[in-house]
Structures are given as C-alpha cells and as structure tokens.
Design a protein around this motif. Structure first.
Motif, short mmCIF file in Angstrom:
data_model
loop_
_atom_site.label_atom_id
_atom_site.label_comp_id
_atom_site.label_asym_id
_atom_site.label_seq_id
_atom_site.Cartn_x
_atom_site.Cartn_y
_atom_site.Cartn_z
N TYR A 99 -4.74 -1.55 5.38
CA TYR A 99 -3.37 -2.03 5.32
C TYR A 99 -3.21 -3.05 6.43
O TYR A 99 -3.52 -2.77 7.59
CB TYR A 99 -2.38 -0.90 5.56
CG TYR A 99 -2.24 0.10 4.44
CD1 TYR A 99 -2.78 -0.14 3.17
CD2 TYR A 99 -1.56 1.30 4.64
CE1 TYR A 99 -2.65 0.78 2.15
CE2 TYR A 99 -1.42 2.23 3.63
CZ TYR A 99 -1.96 1.97 2.38
OH TYR A 99 -1.82 2.89 1.38
N PRO A 110 -3.05 3.12 -2.32
CA PRO A 110 -3.46 3.83 -1.11
C PRO A 110 -4.84 3.40 -0.64
O PRO A 110 -5.63 2.83 -1.40
CB PRO A 110 -3.48 5.30 -1.55
CG PRO A 110 -3.76 5.23 -3.02
CD PRO A 110 -3.05 4.00 -3.51
N LYS A 168 -8.47 3.30 -2.64
CA LYS A 168 -8.31 3.18 -4.08
C LYS A 168 -9.18 2.05 -4.62
O LYS A 168 -9.28 0.99 -4.02
CB LYS A 168 -6.85 2.91 -4.44
CG LYS A 168 -6.61 2.81 -5.94
CD LYS A 168 -5.13 2.71 -6.26
CE LYS A 168 -4.91 2.74 -7.77
NZ LYS A 168 -3.47 2.74 -8.12
N GLY A 207 0.81 -1.21 0.00
CA GLY A 207 0.00 0.00 0.00
C GLY A 207 0.84 1.26 0.00
O GLY A 207 0.60 2.18 -0.79
N ASN A 208 1.85 1.29 0.87
CA ASN A 208 2.63 2.51 1.06
C ASN A 208 3.65 2.73 -0.05
O ASN A 208 3.86 3.85 -0.50
CB ASN A 208 3.34 2.44 2.41
CG ASN A 208 3.89 3.78 2.85
OD1 ASN A 208 3.17 4.76 2.90
ND2 ASN A 208 5.17 3.82 3.19
#
Length: 435
Positions: A220, A203, A206, A197-198
């Motif tokens: 996450y 993100p 999304k 994700g990061n």
C-alpha cells in the motif's frame, strides 16, 4: 532410536525410584558396609545412563533444526493473501516468496524531492519537449513515467509505470524510504493506494489477472499525485499496454505552481494536461481591489449563496443508504469525495474529484465556525501521513453526512475528531482553479 530413548528414560526412572526408596528395616554392620561399597558403582551407572540420554537428545535436537531449515527453504506459492511484514511500512508491504530469478536491483534512497506538478499526455513526450520543461525557470528536477487508466481487478485505476530507483525520491517519506516496497514493484508487483487497498477490496497479497498478466498487490503506498492509485515498474507497464514516457513529475519548490502550470501548458503538445500537486493558491479578490496574497478577509461573493447550500444538502441527504463503492461518482453509489462532487454539482458548483484537491478548494476555517455545507477532512493514511484521505459534508449540530467505507452506506453520524485535518468552506472560484 525412539525405542532406545524410551528404554533409557525407563532406566533413569527406575534408578531414581531405587535411589528414592528407603525401606524401613534394620541393617547389620555387614549389610551397611556392603551398601557403602555399592554406592560408587550405582553412581557411575547413573552418570553413564544420563550421559547417554543427553547424547541422544543432542542428536535429536540437531536433526530437528535441520528439518526446520529444510522446510523454510521450500517455496510454496500462496493461495490467498499472505501475512504482511511488520516494520518499515507498519505492515503495509507484503511478503514476497523466493523467486528463481532475482528482480532488478533498486538503488538506495539519497534524497527526497517534493513534487509540485504532474504532467500527462496522450502520447510519449518527445526529448525536445522534456528538455524545454527541464530548462523552464523554477523547475528543479523532472521524473519520466508512463501513465494510463488500467482495469485492475475489475476497477478502472489511474496507474503509473515508473523506475523504482529514481521515482521513489518523489514519493512521501515513509514510502520513499521502504526498500522492500520498491523491490516488490521492481519484481513485477503493484503498489496500490491505501484507500484503494483498504476500501477498494484489494488487500495485500491479492492476485488478479489483467491484460493476460497476473499481478500481485505487493504494497500500500499513496503517492499523492492527482488521482494516481497504482504504481508498477516500467517493464510491467509495457506488459499492460501503458504508453511509454507520456508523463512527467515536476519538482519546482521556488515558483508559483499555478503560474508554472500556465507556462508549461504552452510547451506541451495538444491534449496535454497538468495537475497541481500540493498547490499554493491565492484567495480571490473583490472586483476593483489589487491582488493581495496576504489578505485574510474574503469577499462574501467568494462562497456559495444560501440557496446553493440548501441544494447541496438536499442532494446529499437524498442519497442516504446508498452503498459506498471505491471510485463511484453516483448516482446510485459513491465514495467519499464522489458524493461531495456530485452533491455540489447539483448546485452548479464544480469541485475537484479527489479528496486532497477538495481540501484546497477554499479557505480553512476553525471547526467551531463550520456551517452546514462546509467540508470536513481527515488524514487516515499511514503511507502518507500528510495526505488528506477522507471527506464529509458538515450537516450541522455536530453531525456530518458522508460515504464511510466499503461495506457501509451513505449516512449521517456524529463528527469524529480522530485524525481530523480541518474544515474548509468551498469557494467556487478557487475550486475551479484546482487541477
């Protein structure tokens, strides 16, 4: 109504001006007597006006609250990432819009079970095979799952389909305890690892389409199971075409994980694979010496020779300026662990692919004893605080060579001690055991 309110407010201002006005004239006794009799009348008028204005304000306030409540009940499908929820997951769980149909309920967390092995096969595991594994000495519990590599937002991602109510017990404590996270998964959203994700451009909030199905990143959550980077519910897994019940998570806290892996491989159908999670490994012994699990002195030939170390460093430095890409293994782009694996491979050394497996591919050493070619590790993942999520190659003289993050490139920088997990000297014999 607003005209009436304005008129009343004007009367109040005029009354206040009249009361505040003090003309400097002399009055006779008769005038003073008349004014004293008029004061009570004026006071009553002012009180009446104020009361009327107050009633109007109360009515307006009530109508404003009603309008706010109506606005909040309207569901608008977001066109971009929504704001994450702060709290249980420190902002790592996405808000969810109200749905017409409630998602399947998720049972509360009652226990935490530490996973030790992750099993995957190329077809569903039969009830007979699962029963044999469950009855194997040392196995305390198992959890069935669906596993496959799926294209998510253009990336090939190892994905699990799970039952949120039961699978949550095998995840890290912050993840296991987040009811919102598992409700999001149950509702058809995908939870991706913190690094994906990061650093991988996915993100919170999304949305993307895969296998003709629209998915939304709902959380996450790094599971710490091999290279698994995404989790969905079993119904969602069916829609994505993931095989059903071809994976198992095994908790066996009282048995040697490597020995248990060997035992279970004999039970699995051909093609089955087993990854050791949180492995406990023995150091290699010099030829002719008895096995001693408690030894602290490693033989010199347990590590890379000087020419191999030079090859690793030469290979790594040749990639300076190449872009970081999540999941990339070279030769033109890399993520952090992909760069390490590629550089060591140029010296003929096989190391595991993912960071937390590289962390157990040799003995840990104090940082002040680190030599060029050793590996440095960090814990930067808030969803799994014990998880090792970043690696660099020690360059020497207080510097390191690494692939930092999305938007950055392979570079040499000073060593950072923030969230530092430790230094490891790679042992080819140990690295070859890590699965």
């Amino acid at each position: 109504m607003f005209e009436r309110r304005t008129r009343v407010s004007g009367l109040i201002r005029e009354a206040r001006q009249d009361l505040a006005y003090r003309p400097r004239v002399k009055y006779g006794h008769r005038a003073i007597h008349i004014m004293r009799r008029a004061v009570p009348v004026i006071s009553v008028l002012v009180v009446t006006v104020l009361a009327a204005d107050l009633m109007i304000l109360v009515q307006l306030s009530g109508r404003s609250s009603e309008a706010v409540a109506l606005r909040r009940s309207v569901v608008v499908q977001p066109t971009g990432p929504a704001q994450p929820v702060r709290g249980a997951q420190d902002g790592l769980v996405e808000t969810r819009p109200t749905q017409a149909a409630a998602p399947p309920p998720v049972a509360p967390l009652t226990a935490i079970r530490r996973p030790h092995l992750f099993i995957v096969a190329n077809k569903p595991l039969s009830p007979a095979v699962v029963a044999k594994i469950t009855k194997t000495r040392g196995v305390r519990s198992v959890e069935r799952a669906d596993a496959a590599e799926v294209t998510l937002d253009g990336k090939r991602v190892q994905t699990l389909g799970v039952n949120p109510s039961t699978f949550r017990a095998y995840t890290p404590k912050p993840t296991a305890g987040s009811d919102r996270l598992w409700r999001n998964v149950s509702a058809g959203e995908v939870a991706v690892s913190f690094v994906l994700g990061n650093d991988g451009g996915m993100p919170l909030g999304k949305t993307f389409t895969t296998a003709s199905r629209t998915l939304r990143v709902g959380a996450y959550a790094t599971m710490g199971m091999g290279s698994i980077d995404a989790v969905v519910s079993k119904p969602t897994a069916r829609a994505l075409g993931i095989p059903e019940n071809n994976a198992l998570v095994v908790s066996a806290p009282q048995v040697d994980s490597v020995a248990l892996r060997s035992t279970l491989l004999r039970i699995l159908p051909r093609g089955g694979q087993i990854a050791v999670i949180n492995p406990v490994l023995k150091s290699p012994e010099a030829p002719g010496q008895a096995v001693n699990p408690g030894r602290t002195v490693w033989p010199a030939d347990a590590f890379l020779a000087a020419p191999q170390i030079r090859t690793v460093l030469t290979a790594a430095v040749s990639k300076l300026g190449r872009p970081y890409v999540w999941g990339a293994e070279g030769p033109d782009s890399f993520d952090c662990s992909g760069l390490v694996q590629w550089a060591y491979a140029q010296a003929g050394i096989t190391v595991p692919r993912v960071t937390h497996q590289q962390f157990v591919s040799g003995p840990q050493i104090p940082f002040d004893q680190a030599q060029p070619g050793d590996l440095l590790f960090w814990r930067n993942d808030p969803t799994n605080p014990g998880y090792v999520s970043h690696v660099a190659i020690y360059w020497g003289d207080g510097k390191m060579l690494h692939a930092p993050r999305t938007g950055d490139v392979v570079k040499i920088v000073p060593v950072s001690t923030r969230n530092f997990a430790g230094a490891v000297r790679i042992s080819p014999g140990v690295a070859a055991q890590v699965r």
